[in-house]
Structure formats: C-alpha cells, structure tokens
Scaffold this active site. Structure first.
Site, PDB file in Angstrom:
ATOM      1  N   PHE A  41      -2.154  -8.655  -0.188  1.00 26.45           N
ATOM      2  CA  PHE A  41      -1.036  -9.363  -0.737  1.00 26.45           C
ATOM      3  C   PHE A  41      -0.379  -8.443  -1.757  1.00 26.45           C
ATOM      4  O   PHE A  41      -1.153  -8.250  -2.845  1.00 26.45           O
ATOM      5  CB  PHE A  41      -1.406 -10.797  -1.242  1.00 26.45           C
ATOM      6  CG  PHE A  41      -1.407 -11.530   0.105  1.00 26.45           C
ATOM      7  CD1 PHE A  41      -1.528 -11.129   1.354  1.00 26.45           C
ATOM      8  CD2 PHE A  41      -1.539 -13.032  -0.065  1.00 26.45           C
ATOM      9  CE1 PHE A  41      -1.928 -12.095   2.449  1.00 26.45           C
ATOM     10  CE2 PHE A  41      -1.640 -13.938   0.927  1.00 26.45           C
ATOM     11  CZ  PHE A  41      -1.867 -13.391   2.195  1.00 26.45           C
ATOM     12  N   GLU A  42       0.948  -8.095  -1.685  1.00 24.86           N
ATOM     13  CA  GLU A  42       1.660  -7.507  -2.871  1.00 24.86           C
ATOM     14  C   GLU A  42       2.909  -8.101  -3.220  1.00 24.86           C
ATOM     15  O   GLU A  42       3.191  -9.447  -2.987  1.00 24.86           O
ATOM     16  CB  GLU A  42       1.779  -6.157  -2.385  1.00 24.86           C
ATOM     17  CG  GLU A  42       0.532  -5.428  -2.053  1.00 24.86           C
ATOM     18  CD  GLU A  42       1.030  -4.040  -1.466  1.00 24.86           C
ATOM     19  OE1 GLU A  42       2.035  -3.518  -1.925  1.00 24.86           O
ATOM     20  OE2 GLU A  42      -0.146  -3.313  -0.841  1.00 24.86           O
ATOM     21  N   GLY A  43       3.772  -7.468  -3.958  1.00 26.21           N
ATOM     22  CA  GLY A  43       4.857  -8.283  -4.684  1.00 26.21           C
ATOM     23  C   GLY A  43       4.945  -9.499  -5.159  1.00 26.21           C
ATOM     24  O   GLY A  43       4.280  -9.832  -6.187  1.00 26.21           O
ATOM     25  N   MET A  78       0.797  -1.071   0.009  1.00 21.48           N
ATOM     26  CA  MET A  78       0.037   0.183   0.170  1.00 21.48           C
ATOM     27  C   MET A  78       0.816   1.193  -0.018  1.00 21.48           C
ATOM     28  O   MET A  78       0.419   2.148  -0.341  1.00 21.48           O
ATOM     29  CB  MET A  78      -0.880   0.127   1.210  1.00 21.48           C
ATOM     30  CG  MET A  78      -1.986  -0.989   1.351  1.00 21.48           C
ATOM     31  SD  MET A  78      -2.954  -1.048   0.117  1.00 21.48           S
ATOM     32  CE  MET A  78      -4.047   0.363   0.410  1.00 21.48           C
TER      33      MET A  78
END
Length: 377
Positions: free
Chosen positions: A162-164, A1
């Site tokens: 969830f990122e990356g 974020m």
C-alpha cells in the site's frame, strides 16, 4: 514500487521539518517468527514480477525467472475503486506484453514454480492501486476478492504494497498499539481473516516505504498539534498487530527522503549507511515519535529483508552491489560497517527484496546473480 511512487521532495520536506528526536529506549523482546517462515530457506530473495503491466522492462515468463528468487510477488492486484475493497487481477494485455501466456498456461507456470520450491504471492496495491478500507463492507470485499484470486491461481500468500494515500491516521489516533482509524483497523482485521483462513503456511509480506515505518521515529500521524502528514508511520500499527503472522517485512529503501536513524542523524538513500541504519531501526525497535513509553518492538531478524531497486532504471536510490554487500556484511557479521554503527549484529537477517525481477532481467540479472551468491540464497 515504481519510480513514480513518491514525490521524494515532499517526503524530504516533511522529514526535515522534524521538531526534535527523542533518544532511543531499551527495546522489547522480538516476537518469534511465524510458522510460514519455516517453509522458506534461511536466506531469501524476494522479487516483484510485473504481471498486470509491462512498465517498460518487458514481459518475463514465470518459467524464465532465475532460480535465485525464492518469493515471487505478482504485481499487482488493484481495487475496482479506491474505497471498494474489491480486488481485481488480470494478466498484462497482449498488445502491451507480447508473449504473455493465457490464464491456463500462467497457472501451469505457477504450479511449476511451486514445484521448484518457490512461493508465488499476490501483491496488492502498488503506485496506482490505492486501497482504503474505510468500511466493514470494504474490509469484507477485500477478504472475499483476495481469497477468490488466491484460490483461482493457487497462490501461497499475500503481499501488502500500500502506497500513496491508502493508509493514514485520523487525528487523535496516537498509539500504534491500539489504533482507531478505520482504514488501519479494517486492514488488520482483513489480513488476520486471510491468515486464519489459509493457516500457518500462509505467506504474508509487506513492502512499505520508509515514510510509513522509519519516519515514525520522529513523526507519527498528524502530530500532537495537528498539521503534519497523517500518513507518517501509518504502517506501524499494521506491522505490530500482525507480527505473529508476518513472514517478511521488506521496507523499500528507495524513493525516500532523508530519514533520521537511531543515532539521531539523517541518512540518505543509495548507500550502505542508509541500509544499515534503516534495517537497524526495525531490528532494534524504537520509541514512536520519540515517546519512550511507546516503543515499537523489534521484529525477529528472520522476518526482515532489505528492499532495493534492481537497477538505476527501477527506482530512485539504486545502490551499487559492493555497497549493498557491505551493508549485508555489517548487519549479519559486524564487519565492513559504514559510518552508522548498528546497535546489534543480526546473523538471522532473512534476505533482500527487489523491484523488480523484470528490471533485473533487463539489466542482465545482476541483482539475482551478485546478491544471491553473496547472501547464500
């Protein structure tokens, strides 16, 4: 974020490498909004509260969160290791966040916020919190540890941020309706288990980036010939499998490269045009990777919010208030539309999400004040 969540140039490079976009297909009917949605107002403002770190904007007590915010995401619970599945959550260290309360006082603040009608939700992941549930053991640890935190603090639900490299699709996993990649299947199973445990009032929200959702219109996983980014569209099977449990999807309309909309044109963040085009995709549905036999069905408008940075300091793609409000009016009433013409009008569109409450307070609460009044939160 945070502004560091994505290397925008890398995202744009993949998007611009699109091999061609198929024309849209007639969408399937939307699923009914889940029961948890009925415990929230018709219009919702959801905001992230920096809880485990300061991020430069300063600590904000739950007691000082403006009343416009209906869902407060506590950011973030993070895993002990990227593949352990075991989550940890703690308040910001006092040396980093002067004025942070102790745990008992923080829990009291949660109870007070809930008494005022707010939903206080544990957000998992963020830019630094890579969560890859590669094994059944990691899945079970995720459920166990998330439940323990939710129970300890008395929270209302879970937000999946969830990122990356948390989510990706294995080669050969090409159908969002029947995924086979362990990190996808295990996450779906874990979220179902949590939803089953807490029942219909459990608030389940998701905050994917456009790379993981709308990009799926042109790319899905590594592609039919391999070599593409396996994360492209990787949230789609998770959203689809949990659409009967999903309270709110608020895709991050920021930190994004250009994305192809249902008009087969690229749209660039920071404008009403981008927000209308990106929201229209999840409200209308779209053929995944251009395959008319594999249409991602639309979500109910009551399950959809638009994710925005609270200020220019909060993330790439900040949009001035008049542009945001023009996008809102276009989607909900058909008035004030930009160049992109939405395929429908959605008076039930649920609301707005922002990164973050802290950055908005730092900016004089402009987001909460201006947009809360406009959408009727």
């Amino acid at each position: 974020m945070t502004p560091l969540t994505r290397t925008v140039a890398a995202t744009a490079a993949l998007v611009c490498a699109a091999a061609g976009t198929a024309a849209g297909a007639a969408p399937a009917p939307a699923a009914a909004a889940p029961a948890a949605s009925s415990t929230l107002p018709d219009r919702v403002m959801a905001g992230y509260l920096h809880t485990s770190f300061a991020n430069g904007s300063g600590w904000v007590d739950l007691a000082d969160v403006p009343d416009q915010w209906d869902i407060i995401h506590l950011a973030f619970a993070e895993p002990t290791t990227p593949t352990s599945g075991r989550l940890e959550f703690s308040l910001c260290p006092r040396q980093e966040c002067p004025g942070v309360p102790d745990k008992a006082e923080f829990i009291t603040q949660i109870r007070d916020a809930q008494a005022r009608g707010k939903k206080v939700v544990l957000s998992v992941g963020g830019a630094r919190g890579q969560v890859s549930l590669e094994t059944a053991a990691a899945r079970d640890a995720f459920v166990e540890s998330a439940s323990a935190i939710i129970d300890e603090y008395g929270l209302d639900g879970l937000d999946v941020d969830f990122e990356g490299h948390s989510l990706y699709l294995d080669d050969g996993d090409t159908d969002f309706r029947s995924p086979t990649t362990p990190v996808i299947v295990n996450l779906i199973d874990a979220l179902r288990a949590l939803s089953d445990r807490y029942g219909p009032d459990f608030v389940l929200t998701m905050a994917p980036e456009t790379f993981f959702v709308q990009l799926g219109y042109t790319h899905y996983g590594s592609g039919p010939w391999g070599g593409a980014d396996p994360r492209a569209g990787a949230y789609l099977p998770v959203i689809h499998a949990l659409r009967d449990r999903l309270t709110l999807l608020h895709v991050q309309h920021y930190n994004s490269g250009p994305i192809v909309g249902l008009d087969d044109r690229y749209h660039t963040m920071g404008s009403a045009d981008f927000h209308v085009a990106m929201a229209d995709m999840v409200l209308q549905g779209f053929p995944v990777a251009g395959d008319k036999t594999a249409v991602f069905p639309p979500l109910a408008p009551e399950q959809v919010a638009i994710g925005l940075p609270a200020s220019p300091l909060a993330g790439n793609g900040h949009t001035a208030a008049p542009e945001v409000q023009a996008a809102w009016d276009c989607l909900t009433t058909g008035a004030r539309c930009p160049d992109y013409a939405p395929r429908g009008t959605y008076p039930g569109l649920r609301g707005l999400m922002s990164w973050s409450i802290n950055w908005d307070r730092y900016n004089g609460d402009e987001f909460a004040t201006e947009h809360g009044a406009h959408i009727g939160s």
